[in-house]
Design a protein around this motif. Structure first.
Motif, PDB file in Angstrom:
ATOM      1  N   SER A  20      14.882   8.139   4.922  1.00 50.60           N
ATOM      2  CA  SER A  20      14.734   7.655   6.294  1.00 50.60           C
ATOM      3  C   SER A  20      14.311   6.195   6.313  1.00 50.60           C
ATOM      4  O   SER A  20      14.461   5.504   7.326  1.00 50.60           O
ATOM      5  CB  SER A  20      13.692   8.494   7.043  1.00 50.60           C
ATOM      6  N   GLY A  21      13.751   5.720   5.196  1.00 49.24           N
ATOM      7  CA  GLY A  21      13.250   4.351   5.128  1.00 49.24           C
ATOM      8  C   GLY A  21      11.853   4.197   5.687  1.00 49.24           C
ATOM      9  O   GLY A  21      11.293   3.089   5.702  1.00 49.24           O
ATOM     10  N   ILE A  22      11.247   5.294   6.139  1.00 51.52           N
ATOM     11  CA  ILE A  22       9.918   5.220   6.753  1.00 51.52           C
ATOM     12  C   ILE A  22       8.860   4.785   5.746  1.00 51.52           C
ATOM     13  O   ILE A  22       8.029   3.905   6.027  1.00 51.52           O
ATOM     14  CB  ILE A  22       9.535   6.577   7.383  1.00 51.52           C
ATOM     15  N   ASP A  23       8.874   5.387   4.554  1.00 52.23           N
ATOM     16  CA  ASP A  23       7.846   5.066   3.549  1.00 52.23           C
ATOM     17  C   ASP A  23       7.829   3.584   3.194  1.00 52.23           C
ATOM     18  O   ASP A  23       6.777   2.930   3.290  1.00 52.23           O
ATOM     19  CB  ASP A  23       8.051   5.908   2.292  1.00 52.23           C
ATOM     20  N   PRO A  24       8.971   3.009   2.760  1.00 53.54           N
ATOM     21  CA  PRO A  24       8.937   1.588   2.410  1.00 53.54           C
ATOM     22  C   PRO A  24       8.690   0.685   3.614  1.00 53.54           C
ATOM     23  O   PRO A  24       8.099  -0.397   3.469  1.00 53.54           O
ATOM     24  CB  PRO A  24      10.316   1.331   1.789  1.00 53.54           C
ATOM     25  N   LEU A  25       9.106   1.111   4.816  1.00 52.96           N
ATOM     26  CA  LEU A  25       8.856   0.309   6.015  1.00 52.96           C
ATOM     27  C   LEU A  25       7.365   0.166   6.265  1.00 52.96           C
ATOM     28  O   LEU A  25       6.855  -0.945   6.484  1.00 52.96           O
ATOM     29  CB  LEU A  25       9.535   0.948   7.231  1.00 52.96           C
ATOM     30  N   VAL A  26       6.642   1.280   6.234  1.00 57.46           N
ATOM     31  CA  VAL A  26       5.201   1.248   6.473  1.00 57.46           C
ATOM     32  C   VAL A  26       4.505   0.431   5.389  1.00 57.46           C
ATOM     33  O   VAL A  26       3.582  -0.348   5.661  1.00 57.46           O
ATOM     34  CB  VAL A  26       4.627   2.680   6.539  1.00 57.46           C
ATOM     35  N   SER A  27       4.938   0.596   4.142  1.00 54.75           N
ATOM     36  CA  SER A  27       4.350  -0.159   3.036  1.00 54.75           C
ATOM     37  C   SER A  27       4.627  -1.651   3.186  1.00 54.75           C
ATOM     38  O   SER A  27       3.764  -2.486   2.914  1.00 54.75           O
ATOM     39  CB  SER A  27       4.908   0.351   1.707  1.00 54.75           C
ATOM     40  N   LEU A  30       4.843  10.233  12.447  1.00 49.50           N
ATOM     41  CA  LEU A  30       3.773   9.253  12.616  1.00 49.50           C
ATOM     42  C   LEU A  30       3.227   8.922  11.233  1.00 49.50           C
ATOM     43  O   LEU A  30       2.747   9.798  10.517  1.00 49.50           O
ATOM     44  CB  LEU A  30       2.653   9.810  13.509  1.00 49.50           C
ATOM     45  N   ALA A  31       3.351   7.660  10.834  1.00 50.95           N
ATOM     46  CA  ALA A  31       2.938   7.258   9.487  1.00 50.95           C
ATOM     47  C   ALA A  31       2.131   5.972   9.560  1.00 50.95           C
ATOM     48  O   ALA A  31       2.309   5.144  10.460  1.00 50.95           O
ATOM     49  CB  ALA A  31       4.160   7.053   8.593  1.00 50.95           C
ATOM     50  N   PHE A  32       1.227   5.801   8.582  1.00 48.69           N
ATOM     51  CA  PHE A  32       0.445   4.566   8.534  1.00 48.69           C
ATOM     52  C   PHE A  32       0.129   4.195   7.090  1.00 48.69           C
ATOM     53  O   PHE A  32       0.162   5.033   6.190  1.00 48.69           O
ATOM     54  CB  PHE A  32      -0.847   4.708   9.348  1.00 48.69           C
ATOM     55  N   PRO A  33      -0.144   2.914   6.837  1.00 48.90           N
ATOM     56  CA  PRO A  33      -0.450   2.475   5.466  1.00 48.90           C
ATOM     57  C   PRO A  33      -1.795   3.020   5.002  1.00 48.90           C
ATOM     58  O   PRO A  33      -2.716   3.220   5.800  1.00 48.90           O
ATOM     59  CB  PRO A  33      -0.478   0.948   5.581  1.00 48.90           C
ATOM     60  N   PRO A  70       0.786  -1.227   0.000  1.00 51.12           N
ATOM     61  CA  PRO A  70       0.000   0.000   0.000  1.00 51.12           C
ATOM     62  C   PRO A  70       0.818   1.278   0.000  1.00 51.12           C
ATOM     63  O   PRO A  70       2.013   1.282   0.313  1.00 51.12           O
ATOM     64  CB  PRO A  70      -0.807  -0.115   1.294  1.00 51.12           C
ATOM     65  N   ALA A  71       0.136   2.376  -0.316  1.00 53.10           N
ATOM     66  CA  ALA A  71       0.703   3.711  -0.140  1.00 53.10           C
ATOM     67  C   ALA A  71       0.816   3.987   1.352  1.00 53.10           C
ATOM     68  O   ALA A  71       0.409   3.165   2.196  1.00 53.10           O
ATOM     69  CB  ALA A  71      -0.200   4.743  -0.807  1.00 53.10           C
ATOM     70  N   LYS A  72       1.379   5.118   1.692  1.00 55.21           N
ATOM     71  CA  LYS A  72       1.467   5.495   3.099  1.00 55.21           C
ATOM     72  C   LYS A  72       1.049   6.951   3.246  1.00 55.21           C
ATOM     73  O   LYS A  72       1.127   7.749   2.311  1.00 55.21           O
ATOM     74  CB  LYS A  72       2.881   5.298   3.642  1.00 55.21           C
ATOM     75  N   VAL A  73       0.580   7.297   4.425  1.00 53.94           N
ATOM     76  CA  VAL A  73       0.327   8.697   4.771  1.00 53.94           C
ATOM     77  C   VAL A  73       1.197   9.037   5.970  1.00 53.94           C
ATOM     78  O   VAL A  73       1.146   8.351   7.001  1.00 53.94           O
ATOM     79  CB  VAL A  73      -1.156   8.951   5.099  1.00 53.94           C
ATOM     80  N   LEU A  74       2.035  10.050   5.808  1.00 56.65           N
ATOM     81  CA  LEU A  74       2.817  10.574   6.929  1.00 56.65           C
ATOM     82  C   LEU A  74       1.947  11.635   7.593  1.00 56.65           C
ATOM     83  O   LEU A  74       1.844  12.760   7.118  1.00 56.65           O
ATOM     84  CB  LEU A  74       4.133  11.168   6.431  1.00 56.65           C
ATOM     85  N   LEU A  75       1.316  11.236   8.680  1.00 59.07           N
ATOM     86  CA  LEU A  75       0.354  12.126   9.322  1.00 59.07           C
ATOM     87  C   LEU A  75       1.036  13.363   9.901  1.00 59.07           C
ATOM     88  O   LEU A  75       0.543  14.484   9.763  1.00 59.07           O
ATOM     89  CB  LEU A  75      -0.389  11.366  10.421  1.00 59.07           C
ATOM     90  N   PHE A  76       2.172  13.136  10.548  1.00 54.04           N
ATOM     91  CA  PHE A  76       2.973  14.236  11.080  1.00 54.04           C
ATOM     92  C   PHE A  76       4.447  13.890  10.904  1.00 54.04           C
ATOM     93  O   PHE A  76       4.827  12.728  10.930  1.00 54.04           O
ATOM     94  CB  PHE A  76       2.697  14.467  12.572  1.00 54.04           C
ATOM     95  N   GLY A  77       5.278  14.914  10.742  1.00 51.09           N
ATOM     96  CA  GLY A  77       6.707  14.698  10.709  1.00 51.09           C
ATOM     97  C   GLY A  77       7.407  15.180   9.458  1.00 51.09           C
ATOM     98  O   GLY A  77       8.626  15.063   9.358  1.00 51.09           O
TER      99      GLY A  77
END
Length: 308
Positions: free
Chosen positions: A145-152, A25-28, A7-14
């Motif tokens: 940061s690796g956050i996007d692919p991690l959440v996905s 704070l991120a979620f799929p 899935p895509a991700k949404v970085l809610l804050f940060g």
């Protein structure tokens, strides 16, 4: 081979704050996503994607990443020759992780299949996974940061700060209405990052923007709606003050209207300069005018509780 959807991700804050030690704070966001596959019949889109993947793999061969991640280029090259491509509904440069979805899919296919259960994953294992994914995503961004692919990849929400990521539980909360507003223009990542680097040494900037962003995360996890909306307003105002150049000109009046009326508050989604804009409201009826004039997508997901 089975098509594993990421899935895509949404970085809610940060946005930007995380680059200076702030939280994220991120979620799929599974409304959009993608997968790697070998098409039975070539198309213009599949050929274009296959060409991009070949360039990506070529880059991996010319640096140390391939060796660090123990990539088997014989297998990868064979699939590329057979037309391997990435089918995606994630709009590029719109702030919801188009490269993250691709990296997660590539990692799953050629490095390590996604575990079925992350309940027993410690923080160190999650951080090692995020580091590996960031090495791959550096191809698309100078530093990832690796956050996007991690959440996905793990398809779970995370909180990240100072090189440490933690998985969160997720629960719905209808009292806080979150939405995405589509701007119809691509984001400007390089412009935003360049300008940000000139701000990170400003104490006033840190106190106003980064502190407020961090506080929003604390409050949304705590479930304190009243104080959350107070800080959302502050975040919207400080974003206007510090990042006005990343808000599309036609949205400046809309942004101000939300602040002045207290009906909703807007913030950047991703790098800004276009793409999606994130919005928060206490009642959907308060954004009827927005819905009449702009494409709006409901998010409305709240995260609470650490795991691992």
């Amino acid at each position: 081979m089975k098509k594993n959807f990421f899935p895509a991700k949404v970085l809610l804050f940060g946005e930007y704050a995380v680059l200076s030690g702030g939280k994220a704070l991120a979620f799929p966001f599974p409304r959009y996503g993608g997968y790697l596959y070998i098409p039975k019949k070539e198309t213009q889109n599949s050929n274009r994607s296959n060409k991009s993947l070949k360039e990506f793999v070529k880059h991996l061969k010319t640096n140390a990443v391939g060796q660090l991640l123990n990539l088997n280029f014989e297998i990868i090259d064979d699939e590329l020759k057979r037309g391997l491509c990435f089918h995606s509904s994630i709009a590029e440069k719109f702030g919801i992780g188009s490269s993250g979805g691709l990296i997660a899919s590539f990692y799953d296919r050629f490095i390590k299949p996604r575990p079925l259960d992350f309940n027993d994953w410690t923080g160190s294992r999650i951080n090692k996974l995020r580091t590996d994914l960031s090495l791959l995503e550096n191809v698309f961004h100078e530093t990832s940061s690796g956050i996007d692919p991690l959440v996905s990849y793990i398809q779970l929400p995370i909180v990240h700060q100072l090189q440490s990521s933690k998985i969160l539980e997720s629960t719905s909360n209808n009292d806080v209405c979150i939405f995405l507003l589509k701007t119809h223009q691509a984001a400007k990542t390089k412009v935003g990052v360049h300008q940000f680097k000139g701000l990170i040494d400003e104490n006033t900037f840190k106190n106003e923007f980064i502190f407020t962003s961090d506080r929003c995360i604390d409050l949304i996890l705590k479930g304190d709606k009243i104080e959350l909306f107070e800080h959302l307003k502050k975040l919207s105002v400080t974003t206007m003050d510090w990042f006005r150049y990343l808000i599309p000109e036609n949205l400046i009046p809309v942004w101000k209207e939300g602040i002045d009326s207290d009906d909703y508050y807007l913030k950047l989604c991703g790098s800004g300069g276009g793409g999606f804009i994130l919005g928060f409201t206490e009642n959907w009826s308060r954004i009827n005018d927005l819905k009449a004039n702009y494409p709006i997508e409901v998010v409305s997901l709240i995260c609470s509780g650490f795991r691992g």
